[in-house]
Design an enzyme around this catalytic site. Structure first.
Site, PDB file in Angstrom:
ATOM      1  N   LYS A 136      28.711   1.900  31.358  1.00 13.90           N
ATOM      2  CA  LYS A 136      27.899   1.144  32.139  1.00 13.90           C
ATOM      3  C   LYS A 136      26.567   1.065  31.124  1.00 13.90           C
ATOM      4  CE  LYS A 136      27.773  -1.444  35.667  1.00 13.90           C
ATOM      5  NZ  LYS A 136      28.806  -2.161  36.324  1.00 13.90           N
ATOM      6  N   ASP A 176      27.304  -7.932  35.043  1.00 11.09           N
ATOM      7  CA  ASP A 176      26.878  -7.145  36.413  1.00 11.09           C
ATOM      8  C   ASP A 176      25.825  -8.017  37.022  1.00 11.09           C
ATOM      9  OD1 ASP A 176      27.967  -4.452  38.148  1.00 11.09           O
ATOM     10  OD2 ASP A 176      25.728  -4.677  38.169  1.00 11.09           O
TER      11      ASP A 176
HETATM   12  P1  NDP Z   1      24.454 -11.210  40.803  1.00 12.81           P
HETATM   13  O1  NDP Z   1      23.602 -10.957  40.064  1.00 12.81           O
HETATM   14  O2  NDP Z   1      25.656 -12.332  40.698  1.00 12.81           O
HETATM   15  O3  NDP Z   1      24.223 -11.126  42.527  1.00 12.81           O
HETATM   16  C1  NDP Z   1      23.683 -10.296  43.197  1.00 12.81           C
HETATM   17  C2  NDP Z   1      23.278 -10.662  44.476  1.00 12.81           C
HETATM   18  O4  NDP Z   1      22.855  -9.496  45.111  1.00 12.81           O
HETATM   19  C3  NDP Z   1      22.200 -11.569  44.562  1.00 12.81           C
HETATM   20  O5  NDP Z   1      22.604 -12.492  45.697  1.00 12.81           O
HETATM   21  C4  NDP Z   1      21.168 -10.808  44.647  1.00 12.81           C
HETATM   22  O6  NDP Z   1      19.823 -11.432  45.213  1.00 12.81           O
HETATM   23  C5  NDP Z   1      21.513  -9.867  45.476  1.00 12.81           C
HETATM   24  N1  NDP Z   1      20.825  -8.741  45.373  1.00 12.81           N
HETATM   25  C6  NDP Z   1      20.542  -7.940  43.997  1.00 12.81           C
HETATM   26  N2  NDP Z   1      19.695  -6.796  44.288  1.00 12.81           N
HETATM   27  C7  NDP Z   1      19.359  -6.878  45.655  1.00 12.81           C
HETATM   28  C8  NDP Z   1      18.624  -6.095  46.179  1.00 12.81           C
HETATM   29  N3  NDP Z   1      18.121  -4.905  45.578  1.00 12.81           N
HETATM   30  N4  NDP Z   1      18.524  -6.045  47.532  1.00 12.81           N
HETATM   31  C9  NDP Z   1      18.902  -7.191  47.975  1.00 12.81           C
HETATM   32  N5  NDP Z   1      19.899  -7.997  47.786  1.00 12.81           N
HETATM   33  C10 NDP Z   1      19.817  -7.741  46.223  1.00 12.81           C
HETATM   34  O7  NDP Z   1      25.526  -9.920  40.657  1.00 12.81           O
HETATM   35  P2  NDP Z   1      27.075  -9.477  41.102  1.00 12.81           P
HETATM   36  O8  NDP Z   1      27.578 -10.563  42.203  1.00 12.81           O
HETATM   37  O9  NDP Z   1      27.666  -9.619  39.861  1.00 12.81           O
HETATM   38  O10 NDP Z   1      27.229  -8.295  41.620  1.00 12.81           O
HETATM   39  C11 NDP Z   1      27.018  -7.669  42.924  1.00 12.81           C
HETATM   40  C12 NDP Z   1      27.501  -6.391  43.098  1.00 12.81           C
HETATM   41  O11 NDP Z   1      28.938  -6.511  42.740  1.00 12.81           O
HETATM   42  C13 NDP Z   1      26.887  -5.268  42.459  1.00 12.81           C
HETATM   43  O12 NDP Z   1      26.759  -4.035  43.135  1.00 12.81           O
HETATM   44  C14 NDP Z   1      27.546  -5.049  41.107  1.00 12.81           C
HETATM   45  O13 NDP Z   1      27.329  -3.732  40.971  1.00 12.81           O
HETATM   46  C15 NDP Z   1      28.885  -5.041  41.960  1.00 12.81           C
HETATM   47  N6  NDP Z   1      30.088  -5.542  40.832  1.00 12.81           N
HETATM   48  C16 NDP Z   1      30.047  -6.682  40.162  1.00 12.81           C
HETATM   49  C17 NDP Z   1      31.332  -6.962  39.332  1.00 12.81           C
HETATM   50  C18 NDP Z   1      31.423  -8.195  38.665  1.00 12.81           C
HETATM   51  O14 NDP Z   1      32.334  -8.587  38.222  1.00 12.81           O
HETATM   52  N7  NDP Z   1      30.208  -9.174  38.454  1.00 12.81           N
HETATM   53  C19 NDP Z   1      32.402  -6.304  39.385  1.00 12.81           C
HETATM   54  C20 NDP Z   1      32.357  -5.158  40.340  1.00 12.81           C
HETATM   55  C21 NDP Z   1      31.172  -4.861  41.077  1.00 12.81           C
HETATM   56  P3  NDP Z   1      18.570 -12.227  44.380  1.00 12.81           P
HETATM   57  O15 NDP Z   1      19.483 -13.340  43.626  1.00 12.81           O
HETATM   58  O16 NDP Z   1      17.608 -12.340  45.624  1.00 12.81           O
HETATM   59  O17 NDP Z   1      18.265 -10.915  43.548  1.00 12.81           O
HETATM   60  O1  2IT Z   2      31.199  -2.796  38.347  1.00 15.10           O
HETATM   61  C1  2IT Z   2      32.065  -3.329  37.758  1.00 15.10           C
HETATM   62  O2  2IT Z   2      33.098  -3.046  37.799  1.00 15.10           O
HETATM   63  C2  2IT Z   2      31.596  -4.576  36.668  1.00 15.10           C
HETATM   64  N1  2IT Z   2      30.545  -4.891  36.753  1.00 15.10           N
HETATM   65  C3  2IT Z   2      32.658  -5.247  35.902  1.00 15.10           C
HETATM   66  C4  2IT Z   2      32.839  -4.478  34.576  1.00 15.10           C
HETATM   67  C5  2IT Z   2      33.800  -5.019  33.628  1.00 15.10           C
HETATM   68  O3  2IT Z   2      33.723  -4.726  32.606  1.00 15.10           O
HETATM   69  O4  2IT Z   2      34.271  -6.101  33.876  1.00 15.10           O
END
Ligand code: NDP
Ligand code: 2IT
Length: 456
Positions: A136, A176
Site C-alpha cells: 500500500k 484508493d
Molecule cells: P474516493 O476518493 O473515490 O471516495 C472517498 C469517499 O469517502 C468520498 O465521498 C469522501 O468524501 C469520503 N471520505 C474520505 N475521507 C473521509 C473522511 N475522513 N470522513 C468522511 N468521509 C470521507 O475513494 P474510494 O471510493 O476509492 O475509497 C473509499 C474506501 O474504499 C476507502 O476506505 C478505500 O480504502 C476503500 N477501497 C477502495 C478500493 C478501490 O478500488 N478504490 C478497493 C477497496 C477498498 P470527500 O470527497 O468529502 O473527501
Molecule cells: O484497498 C484496496 O483493495 C484498493 N484500494 C485496491 C488495490 C488495487 O491494487 O487494486
C-alpha cells in the site's frame, strides 16, 4: 477438553504478547494496532490446531513489513511556490506474488494508515485466489482544491521517486482514496518516461486507452454488493425490495449504489466528508455521478436538483437513518459503537464493508452479538484488487477481455471468497462469523507459502 482449553490459553498468551510487542515497536499507530488486533484475535483457533505456525514464528514475521519506504515529494504549485509532501510505500508481503495495493492521497495519510491498509491487503489479496502479495502507499497530499496541472506535477514528482521501487513483477500500485484513473494516468505517463518502455502492468486502474481493464472502475462497489447478496440469500433475504444506506460518494460508493439499485434496492442516502443527503424517493445516481465524477462538487449540491431530498451537515448522522442494509464505503472508523447501536435498534439486517476498516472493533462485536449479518472489508471489498489482478493478466498476455467476461470472473471470485470464508468459520467453530473465516483463509494461504519458501 481440558488440554484444548490449556492450549487455547497458551496461544492466547502468545498472541497477546506478540500484540504488545507490535504496539511497542510501532508506538501511537492506532489504526495499525486496530487492524492487527482484529486479525490476531481471529487466528487463535488456527494456531491451536496448527502449532507449526507458532514454532516457525510465521505471525511474528508477517506483522513486520518486508520493506517500508518514505520519501520527499517536492512540487511547484500554480503560484510558483514550492510545496513539500511526504510519500509512502509499504511492501508488506511478497510470498504469493508481487506487492499489490492502492495509493491513497489524503491529508490524513501517515505511517499508521499506510501500515494498517498494507497489512489488511495481504489477507484480502490472498482471499481473491489471485497471485498478488500485499502492499500500500500514498501521500498526505490533499487533491481537494488543486488544479489538474498541480495534481499532474505532484503525481510526476511522486512517481520520480516511487519508480525506483516498483515494476510489473515487483510492486503494482493502483488507486484508493483521492486516486482514480486521472491520477493513475499521470503516474503511468511519468513511469513510462523514466523507464523508456511501455510496462503497462506496473499500475492498475489505468484508463482503457492506456492498457486498463473494463470493469475495474466498477469492481469494488459491484463486488461488495455481489458478496452481500450471497450473504443475504443464504438467510432468504435479498437486495430486491430492501432499503439501503451507503456512505461516501466516491468510486466504491457510487458503484455499490449502482449495483444495489440494479438488483432492485432503494438506496436512500449517501454522503461525503462534509455531510449526507437523504432522498426518500431513492437517490438519483446520475446526479451523484455528475456532481462527483464530472463537476467535482460537494454532495450538498444534490438537493438543488432534487428538492424533495434533505442535506444534513456531518457525515456520522447517516447511520441514524432506518434501513435494511448499510454499506459503509467512505473511510476507516466511520461507523462506531454508537452508530452500530442506532442501526441495530432500527432493525438493520446486514452490513457490508466497502471501505477498508470502516467499522470500529466494538461496532463489529455489537453487530455480531446482535445477529446482524456482517461482511468484513477484506472479503467484501476484494473485488477491486481482484479485477486489478485481471488487468495485470491482460497486460501480460496482451489481450483485452469484455465487460461481460470481467463481470463473470468477478462474480465467481466474490462467491468463492464467501464460500471459503463461511467454510473456515464453521471448521474453526465460529459458524457464520465471516470476520474470523476471512482472516483464517487469507492467513493460511500466505502462511503456507511463507513456510514453503524457508525463513523469509
Ligand atoms: P474516493 O476518493 O473515490 O471516495 C472517498 C469517499 O469517502 C468520498 O465521498 C469522501 O468524501 C469520503 N471520505 C474520505 N475521507 C473521509 C473522511 N475522513 N470522513 C468522511 N468521509 C470521507 O475513494 P474510494 O471510493 O476509492 O475509497 C473509499 C474506501 O474504499 C476507502 O476506505 C478505500 O480504502 C476503500 N477501497 C477502495 C478500493 C478501490 O478500488 N478504490 C478497493 C477497496 C477498498 P470527500 O470527497 O468529502 O473527501
Ligand atoms: O484497498 C484496496 O483493495 C484498493 N484500494 C485496491 C488495490 C488495487 O491494487 O487494486
Amino acid at each position: 477438553m481440558r488440554v484444548l482449553e490449556l492450549e487455547t490459553e497458551n496461544v492466547r498468551n502468545y498472541v497477546n504478547h506478540l500484540f504488545e510487542m507490535v504496539k511497542s515497536r510501532n508506538p501511537n499507530e492506532v489504526e495499525f494496532h486496530q487492524a492487527v488486533k482484529e486479525v490476531f484475535d481471529s487466528l487463535v483457533p488456527v494456531l491451536v490446531k496448527n502449532p507449526t505456525y507458532i514454532k516457525l514464528r510465521v505471525l511474528d514475521r508477517m506483522v513486520e513489513p518486508e520493506r517500508f519506504i518514505t520519501f520527499r515529494v517536492p512540487w511547484v504549485d500554480d503560484e510558483g511556490i514550492v510545496q513539500v509532501n511526504r510519500g509512502f510505500r509499504v511492501q508488506y508481503n511478497s510470498s504469493i506474488g508481487p506487492y499489490k495495493g492502492g495509493l491513497r492521497f489524503h491529508p490524513s495519510v501517515n505511517a499508521s494508515i499506510i501500515k494498517f491498509l498494507g497489512f489488511e491487503q495481504i489477507f484480502k489479496n490472498a482471499l481473491t485466489g489471485q497471485f498478488i502479495g500485499g502492499g500500500k502507499g500514498g501521500s498526505d497530499f490533499d487533491p481537494k482544491g488543486k488544479s489538474d496541472m498541480e495534481i499532474m506535477r505532484f503525481c510526476q514528482s511522486f512517481m520520480t521517486e516511487l519508480s525506483k521501487h516498483i515494476g510489473p513483477d515487483l510492486d503494482v500500485p493502483a488507486g484508493d482514496i483521492g486516486v482514480g484513473a486521472k491520477e493513475i494516468g499521470y503516474l503511468f505517463g511519468q513511469y513510462k518516461k523514466l523507464k523508456g518502455a511501455y510496462e503497462a502492468g506496473v499500475l492498475t486502474g489505468k484508463g482503457i486507452d492506456s492498457g486498463g481493464s473494463l470493469g475495474r472502475k466498477e469492481a469494488t462497489g459491484y463486488g461488495t454488493v455481489y458478496f452481500v447478496e450471497e450473504m443475504l440469500n443464504e438467510k432468504g433475504y435479498s437486495f430486491t425490495g430492501s432499503t439501503v444506506v451507503v456512505s461516501g460518494s466516491g468510486n466504491v460508493s457510487i458503484y455499490a449504489m449502482e449495483k444495489a439499485m440494479e438488483l432492485g434496492a432503494s438506496v436512500i442516502a449517501c454522503s461525503d466528508s462534509s455531510g449526507y443527503i437523504y432522498d426518500p424517493n431513492g437517490i438519483n445516481l446520475d446526479t451523484v455521478k455528475r456532481l462527483k465524477e464530472v463537476e467535482n462538487k460537494r454532495i450538498k449540491e444534490y438537493v438543488k436538483a432534487h428538492p424533495e431530498s434533505t442535506y444534513v451537515t456531518g457525515w456520522k448522522g447517516i447511520w441514524t437513518i432506518p434501513c435494511d442494509i448499510a454499506l459503509p464505503c467512505a473511510t476507516q472508523n466511520e461507523l462506531d459503537f454508537e452508530s452500530a447501536k442506532h442501526l441495530i435498534s432500527n432493525g438493520i439486517k446486514a452490513v457490508g464493508e466497502g471501505a477498508n476498516m470502516p467499522s470500529t472493533l466494538d461496532a463489529i462485536d455489537e453487530f455480531l452479538a446482535s445477529g446482524v449479518l456482517f461482511a468484513p472489508a477484506k472479503a467484501a471489498n476484494a473485488g477491486g484488487v481482484a479485477v486489478s489482478s485481471l488487468e495485470m493478466a491482460q497486460n501480460s498476455a496482451r489481450i483485452f477481455w469484455s465487460q461481460e467476461e470481467i463481470d463473470a470472473k468477478l462474480k465467481v471470485i466474490m462467491k468463492t471468497i464467501y464460500k471459503k470464508s463461511m467454510e473456515a468459520a464453521t471448521e474453526y467453530d465460529f459458524p457464520g462469523n465471516l470476520v474470523v473465516g476471512a482472516n483464517i483463509v487469507g492467513f493460511m494461504r500466505v502462511a503456507d507459502a511463507m513456510i514453503e519458501q524457508g525463513v523469509i
